[in-house]
Motif scaffolding. Sequence first.
Motif, PDB file in Angstrom:
ATOM      1  N   GLY A 134       0.811  -1.208   0.000  1.00  0.00           N
ATOM      2  CA  GLY A 134       0.000   0.000   0.000  1.00  0.00           C
ATOM      3  C   GLY A 134       0.843   1.256   0.000  1.00  0.00           C
ATOM      4  N   MET A 135       0.202   2.399  -0.109  1.00  0.00           N
ATOM      5  CA  MET A 135       0.918   3.672  -0.126  1.00  0.00           C
ATOM      6  C   MET A 135       1.557   3.984   1.229  1.00  0.00           C
ATOM      7  SD  MET A 135       0.699   4.479  -3.210  1.00  0.00           S
ATOM      8  CE  MET A 135       1.494   6.089  -3.094  1.00  0.00           C
ATOM      9  N   ASP A 136       1.173   3.241   2.256  1.00  0.00           N
ATOM     10  CA  ASP A 136       1.768   3.423   3.582  1.00  0.00           C
ATOM     11  C   ASP A 136       3.046   2.607   3.748  1.00  0.00           C
ATOM     12  OD1 ASP A 136       0.665   0.921   3.577  1.00  0.00           O
ATOM     13  OD2 ASP A 136      -0.551   1.199   5.393  1.00  0.00           O
ATOM     14  N   GLY A 137       3.451   1.889   2.675  1.00  0.00           N
ATOM     15  CA  GLY A 137       4.676   1.105   2.734  1.00  0.00           C
ATOM     16  C   GLY A 137       4.520  -0.212   3.479  1.00  0.00           C
ATOM     17  N   LYS A 138       3.284  -0.677   3.616  1.00  0.00           N
ATOM     18  CA  LYS A 138       3.031  -1.932   4.318  1.00  0.00           C
ATOM     19  C   LYS A 138       2.388  -2.949   3.374  1.00  0.00           C
ATOM     20  CE  LYS A 138       2.469   0.311   8.823  1.00  0.00           C
ATOM     21  NZ  LYS A 138       1.577   0.548   9.982  1.00  0.00           N
ATOM     22  N   TYR A 139       2.603  -4.224   3.710  1.00  0.00           N
ATOM     23  CA  TYR A 139       2.004  -5.286   2.899  1.00  0.00           C
ATOM     24  C   TYR A 139       0.483  -5.199   2.951  1.00  0.00           C
ATOM     25  CZ  TYR A 139       6.461  -7.836   2.615  1.00  0.00           C
ATOM     26  OH  TYR A 139       7.753  -8.219   2.353  1.00  0.00           O
ATOM     27  N   ALA A 140      -0.134  -5.184   1.781  1.00  0.00           N
ATOM     28  CA  ALA A 140      -1.586  -5.238   1.689  1.00  0.00           C
ATOM     29  C   ALA A 140      -2.034  -6.641   1.288  1.00  0.00           C
ATOM     30  CB  ALA A 140      -2.097  -4.225   0.679  1.00  0.00           C
ATOM     31  N   TYR A 141      -1.109  -7.370   0.576  1.00  0.00           N
ATOM     32  CA  TYR A 141      -1.444  -8.722   0.122  1.00  0.00           C
ATOM     33  C   TYR A 141      -0.152  -9.457  -0.255  1.00  0.00           C
ATOM     34  CZ  TYR A 141      -2.821 -12.455  -3.064  1.00  0.00           C
ATOM     35  OH  TYR A 141      -2.952 -13.672  -3.682  1.00  0.00           O
ATOM     36  N   VAL A 172      12.556   2.252  -7.777  1.00  0.00           N
ATOM     37  CA  VAL A 172      11.743   1.571  -8.785  1.00  0.00           C
ATOM     38  C   VAL A 172      10.273   1.969  -8.641  1.00  0.00           C
ATOM     39  CG1 VAL A 172      10.948  -0.677  -9.619  1.00  0.00           C
ATOM     40  CG2 VAL A 172      13.335  -0.364  -8.999  1.00  0.00           C
ATOM     41  N   SER A 173       9.821   2.118  -7.406  1.00  0.00           N
ATOM     42  CA  SER A 173       8.426   2.523  -7.174  1.00  0.00           C
ATOM     43  C   SER A 173       8.158   3.914  -7.741  1.00  0.00           C
ATOM     44  CB  SER A 173       8.119   2.502  -5.678  1.00  0.00           C
ATOM     45  OG  SER A 173       8.211   1.186  -5.165  1.00  0.00           O
ATOM     46  N   LYS A 174       9.106   4.818  -7.580  1.00  0.00           N
ATOM     47  CA  LYS A 174       8.963   6.169  -8.132  1.00  0.00           C
ATOM     48  C   LYS A 174       8.821   6.112  -9.655  1.00  0.00           C
ATOM     49  CE  LYS A 174      11.608   8.521  -4.486  1.00  0.00           C
ATOM     50  NZ  LYS A 174      12.868   9.242  -4.174  1.00  0.00           N
ATOM     51  N   LYS A 175       9.602   5.262 -10.296  1.00  0.00           N
ATOM     52  CA  LYS A 175       9.526   5.119 -11.750  1.00  0.00           C
ATOM     53  C   LYS A 175       8.159   4.591 -12.169  1.00  0.00           C
ATOM     54  CE  LYS A 175      14.459   4.233 -12.535  1.00  0.00           C
ATOM     55  NZ  LYS A 175      15.457   3.232 -13.015  1.00  0.00           N
ATOM     56  N   CYS A 176       7.612   3.673 -11.368  1.00  0.00           N
ATOM     57  CA  CYS A 176       6.311   3.095 -11.687  1.00  0.00           C
ATOM     58  C   CYS A 176       5.215   4.158 -11.677  1.00  0.00           C
ATOM     59  CB  CYS A 176       5.969   1.995 -10.675  1.00  0.00           C
ATOM     60  SG  CYS A 176       6.941   0.482 -10.858  1.00  0.00           S
ATOM     61  N   PHE A 177       5.198   4.989 -10.636  1.00  0.00           N
ATOM     62  CA  PHE A 177       4.154   6.012 -10.541  1.00  0.00           C
ATOM     63  C   PHE A 177       4.349   7.122 -11.578  1.00  0.00           C
ATOM     64  CE2 PHE A 177       3.753   4.285  -6.161  1.00  0.00           C
ATOM     65  CZ  PHE A 177       2.414   3.908  -6.253  1.00  0.00           C
ATOM     66  N   ASP A 193     -10.017   3.968  -8.899  1.00  0.00           N
ATOM     67  CA  ASP A 193     -10.931   4.380  -9.972  1.00  0.00           C
ATOM     68  C   ASP A 193     -10.851   5.875 -10.276  1.00  0.00           C
ATOM     69  OD1 ASP A 193     -11.785   1.790 -10.175  1.00  0.00           O
ATOM     70  OD2 ASP A 193     -13.493   2.055  -8.821  1.00  0.00           O
ATOM     71  N   ASP A 194     -10.380   6.644  -9.299  1.00  0.00           N
ATOM     72  CA  ASP A 194     -10.249   8.095  -9.492  1.00  0.00           C
ATOM     73  C   ASP A 194      -8.871   8.485 -10.017  1.00  0.00           C
ATOM     74  OD1 ASP A 194     -12.845   8.532  -8.561  1.00  0.00           O
ATOM     75  OD2 ASP A 194     -12.160   8.522  -6.467  1.00  0.00           O
ATOM     76  N   GLY A 195      -8.037   7.477 -10.261  1.00  0.00           N
ATOM     77  CA  GLY A 195      -6.700   7.753 -10.785  1.00  0.00           C
ATOM     78  C   GLY A 195      -5.678   8.115  -9.721  1.00  0.00           C
ATOM     79  N   LYS A 196      -6.038   7.900  -8.455  1.00  0.00           N
ATOM     80  CA  LYS A 196      -5.095   8.197  -7.375  1.00  0.00           C
ATOM     81  C   LYS A 196      -4.217   6.979  -7.086  1.00  0.00           C
ATOM     82  CE  LYS A 196      -8.168  11.521  -5.101  1.00  0.00           C
ATOM     83  NZ  LYS A 196      -8.900  11.850  -3.850  1.00  0.00           N
ATOM     84  N   PRO A 197      -2.948   7.213  -6.741  1.00  0.00           N
ATOM     85  CA  PRO A 197      -2.055   6.091  -6.425  1.00  0.00           C
ATOM     86  C   PRO A 197      -2.618   5.223  -5.300  1.00  0.00           C
ATOM     87  CG  PRO A 197      -0.805   8.105  -6.671  1.00  0.00           C
ATOM     88  CD  PRO A 197      -2.257   8.511  -6.654  1.00  0.00           C
ATOM     89  N   GLU A 198      -2.578   3.914  -5.532  1.00  0.00           N
ATOM     90  CA  GLU A 198      -3.164   2.992  -4.568  1.00  0.00           C
ATOM     91  C   GLU A 198      -2.136   2.054  -3.947  1.00  0.00           C
ATOM     92  OE1 GLU A 198      -7.356   0.613  -4.447  1.00  0.00           O
ATOM     93  OE2 GLU A 198      -6.122   0.396  -6.243  1.00  0.00           O
ATOM     94  N   GLY A 199      -1.081   1.788  -4.701  1.00  0.00           N
ATOM     95  CA  GLY A 199      -0.064   0.878  -4.187  1.00  0.00           C
ATOM     96  C   GLY A 199       0.832   0.361  -5.296  1.00  0.00           C
TER      97      GLY A 199
END
Length: 207
Positions: free
Chosen positions: A20-27, A63-68, A101-107
Amino acid sequence: MKEIIKSLQNSKYFYIIISGMDGKYAYVNQHYADEFNYIHESFAGQPYYITMHEDDRYTCEEVSKKCFANPGKLFPAIIRKHDGKGGYIYTQWEYLAMFDDDGKPEGIFCLGYNITEYVADKQNLEGAMDKIERNSTLLTRIAFQQAHLIRAPLTNILALTAILNKRAGDDELRSLCEMILESALKLDYTVRNIVENINISEDETKD
């Protein structure tokens, strides 16, 4: 995305992580949970970095920065994970930014697998190539010494023995000269053969 996660939930080869955007495992999928359960029994809600080498946290962040910055594109990363024995295993990953769905970063969606054996084989191969290169350098040095440092004085011995043999006044001295000349010729042949074999070996290594 949900279909991919569902299809790989029970994979025996691939890891799936969603952070997640909090830097924790979501799944995490079952394979990842089983492989790293010595680190934590349940990863959900735990910091993403608890399984990895401290130095590789920077790799994840970059790498995460490149993804977003590039939605829809996959970016690779090699991450070292704790093996539970004081060492590390190597894992290869591909990261993909996730948006709601709103285009906001989710993870971050991460798909990975274990490449420890590949890395070990690569290191062994590089070590073998280094050894071959060192041996090749040594052989070249030996060939030079044989060709120049040994054959040069040997050539002089051959020439001097031939001259002495012609000037010998009795049969006994002439016989000794011939024995010296024969031995010197054999030694010269041996040295030339060694040099030729070394040169052939070097050519085969280059090919």
